[in-house]
Design a protein around this motif. Structure first.
Motif, PDB file in Angstrom:
ATOM      1  N   GLU A   1       8.210   3.713 -29.514  1.00  0.00           N
ATOM      2  CA  GLU A   1       8.895   2.510 -30.001  1.00  0.00           C
ATOM      3  C   GLU A   1       8.679   1.322 -29.067  1.00  0.00           C
ATOM      4  O   GLU A   1       8.401   0.207 -29.520  1.00  0.00           O
ATOM      5  N   VAL A   2       8.843   1.563 -27.751  1.00  0.00           N
ATOM      6  CA  VAL A   2       8.916   0.430 -26.827  1.00  0.00           C
ATOM      7  C   VAL A   2       7.569   0.016 -26.237  1.00  0.00           C
ATOM      8  O   VAL A   2       7.390  -1.159 -25.882  1.00  0.00           O
ATOM      9  N   LEU A   3       6.618   0.933 -26.130  1.00  0.00           N
ATOM     10  CA  LEU A   3       5.376   0.600 -25.431  1.00  0.00           C
ATOM     11  C   LEU A   3       4.404  -0.253 -26.245  1.00  0.00           C
ATOM     12  O   LEU A   3       3.837  -1.221 -25.701  1.00  0.00           O
ATOM     13  N   PRO A   4       4.155   0.034 -27.530  1.00  0.00           N
ATOM     14  CA  PRO A   4       3.191  -0.804 -28.267  1.00  0.00           C
ATOM     15  C   PRO A   4       3.549  -2.288 -28.295  1.00  0.00           C
ATOM     16  O   PRO A   4       2.659  -3.137 -28.091  1.00  0.00           O
ATOM     17  N   PRO A   5       4.823  -2.683 -28.503  1.00  0.00           N
ATOM     18  CA  PRO A   5       5.131  -4.122 -28.479  1.00  0.00           C
ATOM     19  C   PRO A   5       4.884  -4.776 -27.119  1.00  0.00           C
ATOM     20  O   PRO A   5       4.761  -6.007 -27.043  1.00  0.00           O
ATOM     21  N   LEU A   6       4.799  -3.963 -26.063  1.00  0.00           N
ATOM     22  CA  LEU A   6       4.550  -4.496 -24.726  1.00  0.00           C
ATOM     23  C   LEU A   6       3.065  -4.516 -24.387  1.00  0.00           C
ATOM     24  O   LEU A   6       2.692  -4.868 -23.260  1.00  0.00           O
ATOM     25  N   GLY A   7       2.219  -4.155 -25.360  1.00  0.00           N
ATOM     26  CA  GLY A   7       0.780  -4.257 -25.165  1.00  0.00           C
ATOM     27  C   GLY A   7       0.064  -2.985 -24.784  1.00  0.00           C
ATOM     28  O   GLY A   7      -1.146  -3.018 -24.515  1.00  0.00           O
ATOM     29  N   TYR A   8       0.761  -1.865 -24.737  1.00  0.00           N
ATOM     30  CA  TYR A   8       0.120  -0.592 -24.409  1.00  0.00           C
ATOM     31  C   TYR A   8      -0.537  -0.016 -25.662  1.00  0.00           C
ATOM     32  O   TYR A   8       0.091   0.057 -26.720  1.00  0.00           O
ATOM     33  N   ASP A   9      -1.800   0.417 -25.544  1.00  0.00           N
ATOM     34  CA  ASP A   9      -2.515   0.891 -26.734  1.00  0.00           C
ATOM     35  C   ASP A   9      -2.121   2.323 -27.081  1.00  0.00           C
ATOM     36  O   ASP A   9      -1.442   3.020 -26.319  1.00  0.00           O
ATOM     37  N   ASP A  10      -2.557   2.759 -28.256  1.00  0.00           N
ATOM     38  CA  ASP A  10      -2.148   4.060 -28.780  1.00  0.00           C
ATOM     39  C   ASP A  10      -2.568   5.213 -27.868  1.00  0.00           C
ATOM     40  O   ASP A  10      -1.810   6.173 -27.684  1.00  0.00           O
ATOM     41  N   GLU A  11      -3.773   5.132 -27.322  1.00  0.00           N
ATOM     42  CA  GLU A  11      -4.244   6.212 -26.449  1.00  0.00           C
ATOM     43  C   GLU A  11      -3.360   6.343 -25.216  1.00  0.00           C
ATOM     44  O   GLU A  11      -2.984   7.457 -24.810  1.00  0.00           O
ATOM     45  N   PHE A  12      -3.003   5.221 -24.621  1.00  0.00           N
ATOM     46  CA  PHE A  12      -2.130   5.231 -23.447  1.00  0.00           C
ATOM     47  C   PHE A  12      -0.777   5.828 -23.807  1.00  0.00           C
ATOM     48  O   PHE A  12      -0.245   6.684 -23.082  1.00  0.00           O
TER      49      PHE A  12
END
Length: 215
Positions: free
Chosen positions: A113-124
């Motif tokens: 939930e929180v990581l993609p909006p902060l710019g982290y990609d799916d693999e990460f």
């Protein structure tokens, strides 16, 4: 056999966060509600400080994966029944308590939930979730980054703050909890760096808390 390192291992007492910690402030701010459960607002920052030391001892590891995973690994406690945390998660065969599996699952959901909006990609994000999933309930580490997170999660318990909190969760005196750390937790450490830090920290805490006298 523990994972060795040829790099220096910092075993000094943790008193302040390293300078690089501020880069994760957006992640911290995204999980403030989850940080209020089960003293996560104490456990998670201290565990991150240990993780950063372990990363410096293992520069070959992906430090960002380690640091984000340790920051988020226990946030799932914020989305389970709080009354069950101590009654089920710290009694009996506590490692296999259903609520521990649930907090791991919830932690993965929070990361997604929180990581993609902060710019982290799916693999990460999936690498982080692979570490969160099973960090309490499986015995083996699947990568160096996984091993570093698991050790950092355990190392916070060896300082006086961790002993104060965790001994009360398990209903033990500080001296008995220190005995438990030596007998049960030290053998679980995956890295030589983690073992060295734990050994020094436990001796320091035992001396300060006078655990050989206050039994």
């Amino acid at each position: 056999m523990r994972i060795p390192t040829t790099h220096p291992v910092d075993t000094s007492q943790i008193a302040a966060p390293p300078d690089e910690s501020a880069d994760l402030d957006p992640v911290w701010k995204s999980v403030v509600p989850e940080s209020r459960a089960r003293s996560n607002d104490i456990h998670l920052p201290i565990s991150l400080a240990y993780a950063e030391r372990l990363c410096r001892a293992h520069p070959e590891a992906d430090a960002l994966v380690v640091r984000v995973a340790i920051l988020l690994h226990d946030t799932g406690w914020g989305r389970v029944d709080e009354d069950r945390i101590l009654s089920e998660g710290f009694t009996g065969d506590w490692r296999k308590a259903s609520i521990r599996y649930e907090h791991e699952r919830q932690g993965c959901l929070i990361a997604r939930e929180v990581l993609p909006p902060l710019g982290y990609d799916d693999e990460f994000v999936e690498r982080v979730c692979a570490i969160i999933d099973g960090h309490d309930t499986r015995a083996d580490a699947h990568s160096l980054e996984d091993a570093l997170v698991r050790d950092a999660d355990r190392l916070w318990r060896f300082g006086t703050t961790g002993i104060a909190l965790a001994s009360s969760w398990f209903g033990l005196t500080p001296s008995r909890y220190c005995d438990r750390l030596e007998a049960e937790i030290v053998p679980e450490l995956k890295t030589e760096a983690g073992f060295r830090i734990a050994t020094v920290e436990l001796a320091r805490s035992r001396a300060l808390l006078k655990t050989e006298v206050l039994r």
